[in-house]
Design an enzyme around this catalytic site. Structure first.
Site, PDB file in Angstrom:
ATOM      1  N   CYS A 224      52.958  -9.545  34.631  1.00 24.85           N
ATOM      2  CA  CYS A 224      54.325 -10.006  34.934  1.00 24.85           C
ATOM      3  C   CYS A 224      54.391 -11.533  35.025  1.00 24.85           C
ATOM      4  CB  CYS A 224      54.800  -9.366  36.237  1.00 24.85           C
ATOM      5  SG  CYS A 224      56.440  -9.908  36.725  1.00 24.85           S
TER       6      CYS A 224
ATOM      7  N   GLY B  28      63.019  -1.034  19.622  1.00 28.44           N
ATOM      8  CA  GLY B  28      64.292  -1.537  20.154  1.00 28.44           C
ATOM      9  C   GLY B  28      64.460  -1.176  21.611  1.00 28.44           C
ATOM     10  N   GLY B  29      63.362  -1.320  22.382  1.00 30.92           N
ATOM     11  CA  GLY B  29      63.419  -1.062  23.823  1.00 30.92           C
ATOM     12  C   GLY B  29      63.660  -2.360  24.575  1.00 30.92           C
ATOM     13  N   TYR B  30      63.192  -2.399  25.837  1.00 31.33           N
ATOM     14  CA  TYR B  30      63.384  -3.572  26.693  1.00 31.33           C
ATOM     15  C   TYR B  30      62.870  -4.835  26.007  1.00 31.33           C
ATOM     16  CZ  TYR B  30      64.194  -1.060  31.142  1.00 31.33           C
ATOM     17  OH  TYR B  30      64.706  -0.319  32.163  1.00 31.33           O
ATOM     18  N   ILE B  31      61.584  -4.783  25.599  1.00 29.94           N
ATOM     19  CA  ILE B  31      60.948  -5.994  25.083  1.00 29.94           C
ATOM     20  C   ILE B  31      61.559  -6.378  23.739  1.00 29.94           C
ATOM     21  CG2 ILE B  31      58.770  -7.007  24.281  1.00 29.94           C
ATOM     22  CD1 ILE B  31      57.309  -5.370  26.357  1.00 29.94           C
TER      23      ILE B  31
ATOM     24  N   GLY C 262      56.194   0.111  23.515  1.00 26.83           N
ATOM     25  CA  GLY C 262      55.888   0.744  24.780  1.00 26.83           C
ATOM     26  C   GLY C 262      54.530   0.310  25.301  1.00 26.83           C
TER      27      GLY C 262
ATOM     28  N   ASP D  14      52.371   0.620  37.307  1.00 24.95           N
ATOM     29  CA  ASP D  14      52.495   1.220  35.974  1.00 24.95           C
ATOM     30  C   ASP D  14      51.549   2.395  35.745  1.00 24.95           C
ATOM     31  OD1 ASP D  14      54.108  -0.973  35.714  1.00 24.95           O
ATOM     32  OD2 ASP D  14      53.204  -1.735  33.865  1.00 24.95           O
TER      33      ASP D  14
ATOM     34  N   HIS E 121      85.525 -16.180  46.043  1.00 24.45           N
ATOM     35  CA  HIS E 121      86.303 -16.347  44.817  1.00 24.45           C
ATOM     36  C   HIS E 121      86.184 -17.783  44.351  1.00 24.45           C
ATOM     37  CE1 HIS E 121      89.537 -15.788  41.945  1.00 24.45           C
ATOM     38  NE2 HIS E 121      90.084 -16.928  42.377  1.00 24.45           N
TER      39      HIS E 121
HETATM   40  P1  NAD Z   1      60.183   0.686  25.534  1.00 26.40           P
HETATM   41  O1  NAD Z   1      59.643   2.024  25.848  1.00 26.40           O
HETATM   42  O2  NAD Z   1      61.258   0.102  26.366  1.00 26.40           O
HETATM   43  O3  NAD Z   1      60.707   0.670  24.003  1.00 26.40           O
HETATM   44  C1  NAD Z   1      59.876   0.999  22.926  1.00 26.40           C
HETATM   45  C2  NAD Z   1      60.761   1.351  21.734  1.00 26.40           C
HETATM   46  O4  NAD Z   1      59.932   1.419  20.583  1.00 26.40           O
HETATM   47  C3  NAD Z   1      61.440   2.702  21.877  1.00 26.40           C
HETATM   48  O5  NAD Z   1      62.824   2.522  21.652  1.00 26.40           O
HETATM   49  C4  NAD Z   1      60.777   3.549  20.785  1.00 26.40           C
HETATM   50  O6  NAD Z   1      61.635   4.506  20.238  1.00 26.40           O
HETATM   51  C5  NAD Z   1      60.395   2.494  19.754  1.00 26.40           C
HETATM   52  N1  NAD Z   1      59.303   2.883  18.838  1.00 26.40           N
HETATM   53  C6  NAD Z   1      58.182   3.575  19.117  1.00 26.40           C
HETATM   54  N2  NAD Z   1      57.417   3.707  18.004  1.00 26.40           N
HETATM   55  C7  NAD Z   1      58.073   3.072  16.991  1.00 26.40           C
HETATM   56  C8  NAD Z   1      57.794   2.853  15.594  1.00 26.40           C
HETATM   57  N3  NAD Z   1      56.680   3.302  15.024  1.00 26.40           N
HETATM   58  N4  NAD Z   1      58.687   2.165  14.848  1.00 26.40           N
HETATM   59  C9  NAD Z   1      59.828   1.697  15.421  1.00 26.40           C
HETATM   60  N5  NAD Z   1      60.143   1.877  16.743  1.00 26.40           N
HETATM   61  C10 NAD Z   1      59.273   2.551  17.522  1.00 26.40           C
HETATM   62  O7  NAD Z   1      58.889  -0.271  25.501  1.00 26.40           O
HETATM   63  P2  NAD Z   1      58.756  -1.857  25.484  1.00 26.40           P
HETATM   64  O8  NAD Z   1      60.001  -2.507  25.026  1.00 26.40           O
HETATM   65  O9  NAD Z   1      57.476  -2.125  24.759  1.00 26.40           O
HETATM   66  O10 NAD Z   1      58.564  -2.205  27.010  1.00 26.40           O
HETATM   67  C11 NAD Z   1      57.515  -1.588  27.754  1.00 26.40           C
HETATM   68  C12 NAD Z   1      57.887  -1.467  29.199  1.00 26.40           C
HETATM   69  O11 NAD Z   1      57.808  -2.755  29.805  1.00 26.40           O
HETATM   70  C13 NAD Z   1      59.311  -0.988  29.438  1.00 26.40           C
HETATM   71  O12 NAD Z   1      59.419   0.400  29.473  1.00 26.40           O
HETATM   72  C14 NAD Z   1      59.620  -1.602  30.773  1.00 26.40           C
HETATM   73  O13 NAD Z   1      59.227  -0.725  31.775  1.00 26.40           O
HETATM   74  C15 NAD Z   1      58.773  -2.845  30.823  1.00 26.40           C
HETATM   75  N6  NAD Z   1      59.615  -4.036  30.606  1.00 26.40           N
HETATM   76  C16 NAD Z   1      60.602  -4.302  31.490  1.00 26.40           C
HETATM   77  C17 NAD Z   1      61.402  -5.396  31.318  1.00 26.40           C
HETATM   78  C18 NAD Z   1      62.477  -5.693  32.308  1.00 26.40           C
HETATM   79  O14 NAD Z   1      62.425  -5.151  33.414  1.00 26.40           O
HETATM   80  N7  NAD Z   1      63.471  -6.505  31.987  1.00 26.40           N
HETATM   81  C19 NAD Z   1      61.236  -6.228  30.220  1.00 26.40           C
HETATM   82  C20 NAD Z   1      60.238  -5.931  29.330  1.00 26.40           C
HETATM   83  C21 NAD Z   1      59.422  -4.831  29.535  1.00 26.40           C
END
Ligand code: NAD
Length: 479
Positions: A50, A190-193, A275, A315, A447
């Site tokens: 982190c 297309g997740g968080y990161i 992920g 984690d 406000h």
């Molecule tokens: P994630 O699980 O959020 O997203 C991963 C994405 O990758 C999913 O949408 C999945 O469908 C896609 N995916 C998997 N295999 C694939 C492939 N072969 N081709 C295309 N897409 C594919 O994981 P992340 O974004 O790596 O983040 C990991 C974790 O880190 C998160 O779950 C979260 O807990 C943590 N994180 C948190 C924050 C925050 O709090 N703001 C920021 C970054 C990361």
């Protein structure tokens, strides 16, 4: 232990120096325990993923990227900036200094608490014993612990066919350490990161494509919250490919398959963010009779104990992989091992995506509340109703409050908009304290601020006129 090896006694051992590990060490020390904290990188690793390579570096990059973007996006308001540029190498120096400052602050806390920080990898040798192997040539240290807290965190998943090489194929750590901006980049996942990095790199000036295997971004997040983010991605020129599964990257060509068809994309670099996986495989858990689940997670009770004298947090346990969850669990684990009657039982663990606009979630969505059998009332206020938002030239987003009619308690808050990451904390407090809509409206909010949106979102539910925000049809309580 083999005859001839001398084991040192450790009262409470913490494995992993991330937000979970160092918080557990500090709490245990405060409760009078003598604590050893083992981290692969020793004091340099304190703060974990982190602080060193995750949350903090990414927010630093997002901040600078947003400042550059904003400098040229307020032309209509009269702000004239010819060209804003970010020197990424200079950014890295600045960011590293911020990280170093925060790291030494945490190291200072640990030193003052008399926590011994040891560099190396820990693994169990039998119940009550283990060995710390340093990365250099130092001899292993054998330890006999009374209690142990495991907080080893997680690491990025790799894509078979797309192994990280740190040059063409990057993980999020590499991407946050870039000293030169790639002209074009594909973010796989297309997740968080993926969303956070993709947006930041686009604002810095890269041509960004987000490639997601599923049919939507941010799986698990309510689709309504995503709409303003999709619009902004479009405005930023970010190409989003859904239902594309990435296969390989060779000679600047990324290959994916979509509905049986091969698709090729020419990009300079690829960032893989699909992920993370828990770091439990190297711990020798079988030596103490523990077997992680199929995804590597350790099962724990409400007191975070996986076995007598062994706690696990962060984690490597079920639940969202978020630093604030680990920190909260750390206190519970340390207190449980000190004999206090504690349980990890939060009403909600908030989640924030630092996308543009930000998405922040606490508690239940309307659908989740209905699925739990609640008679649900939903108050929703669009960002366009806020005077403060207007002065920020921000209109895409909303604040939504989910109320359980039977108990008249707030059970969920969803916010999309600027500073949603900061604003959600009040929603968390409301949920934890089972606040009613009247409690929100009865608490005077300053406000003009974005914070007014929370009480004003529920005014319609109370049949009260709009507050300081502008009355709109959507503000009188969406169904
Ligand atoms: P994630 O699980 O959020 O997203 C991963 C994405 O990758 C999913 O949408 C999945 O469908 C896609 N995916 C998997 N295999 C694939 C492939 N072969 N081709 C295309 N897409 C594919 O994981 P992340 O974004 O790596 O983040 C990991 C974790 O880190 C998160 O779950 C979260 O807990 C943590 N994180 C948190 C924050 C925050 O709090 N703001 C920021 C970054 C990361």
């Amino acid at each position: 232990m083999v005859v001839g090896e001398v084991a040192e006694g450790v009262d409470l051992l913490v494995v992993g120096g991330g937000p979970g590990g160092y918080s557990a060490a500090l709490r245990a020390a405060q409760l009078g325990r003598s604590v050893m904290l083992v981290d692969r990188l020793g004091e340099a690793g304190v703060g974990g993923v982190c602080l060193q390579v995750g949350c903090i570096p990414s927010k630093a990059m997002i901040e600078v990227a947003e400042a550059k973007h904003r400098a040229t996006s307020l032309r209509e308001a009269g702000l004239q900036v010819e060209q804003a540029q970010v020197d990424l190498a200079q950014f890295q120096t600045w960011k590293d200094a911020k990280v170093a400052g925060l790291t030494s602050a945490v190291v200072g806390l640990l030193r003052r608490a008399l926590v011994e920080v040891v560099a190396g990898d820990f693994r169990f040798t039998r119940p009550g014993s283990g060995v710390v192997q340093s990365l250099d040539d130092r001899p292993p240290r054998h330890v006999q612990y009374t209690d142990v807290i495991l907080a080893t965190g997680s690491r990025p998943l790799e894509l078979p066919g797309l192994p990280r090489d740190g040059v063409g194929v990057l993980d999020s750590t590499d991407a946050l350490a870039l000293a030169r901006l790639p002209a074009s980049v594909a973010v796989v996942g297309g997740g968080y990161i993926g969303l956070e990095l993709g947006t930041a790199l686009a604002k810095l000036g890269s041509r960004v494509t987000i490639v997601e295997a599923l049919d939507r971004l941010l799986p698990g997040v309510d689709a309504a919250l995503l709409r303003p983010v999709r619009q902004r991605l479009k405005a930023l020129g970010v190409n989003v490919l859904l239902e594309h599964r990435v296969q390989s990257f060779e000679d600047g060509r990324l290959t994916a398959t979509s509905q049986g068809q091969a698709v090729e994309l020419a990009v300079e670099q690829v960032v893989v963010a699909i992920g993370r996986m828990p770091n439990t495989d190297g711990l020798g858990l079988h030596k103490i009779g523990l077997t992680p689940g199929p995804t590597g997670l350790i099962e724990v009770g409400k007191d975070r104990l996986a076995a007598p004298h062994v706690a696990a947090i962060g984690d490597i346990t079920a639940g969202p992989a978020l630093a604030h969850k680990a920190t909260a669990e750390a206190e519970v684990a340390a207190e449980a091992l000190c004999g206090l009657p504690v349980a990890f039982d939060p009403a909600t663990i908030p989640a924030v995506v630092f996308s543009d606009p930000e998405i922040a979630i606490a508690g239940l969505s309307p659908d989740e509340a209905k699925a739990q059998g609640m008679d649900v009332a939903v108050g929703r206020l669009p960002l366009g109703a806020s005077g403060r938002a207007a002065t920020m030239d921000a209109a895409d987003g909303f604040t939504q409050v989910v109320v359980d009619r039977a108990t008249d308690a707030v059970v969920g808050v969803q916010i999309v908009g600027p500073h949603a990451s900061e604003l959600i904390a009040e929603g968390v407090l409301a949920i934890e304290m089972a606040a009613s809509p009247q409690d929100l409206v009865g608490s005077i909010h300053p406000h003009p601020t974005l914070s007014e949106m929370l009480p004003d979102a529920v005014r319609g539910l109370l049949h009260r006129p709009a507050g300081a925000t502008v009355p709109t049809a959507a503000a009188v309580g969406a169904p």
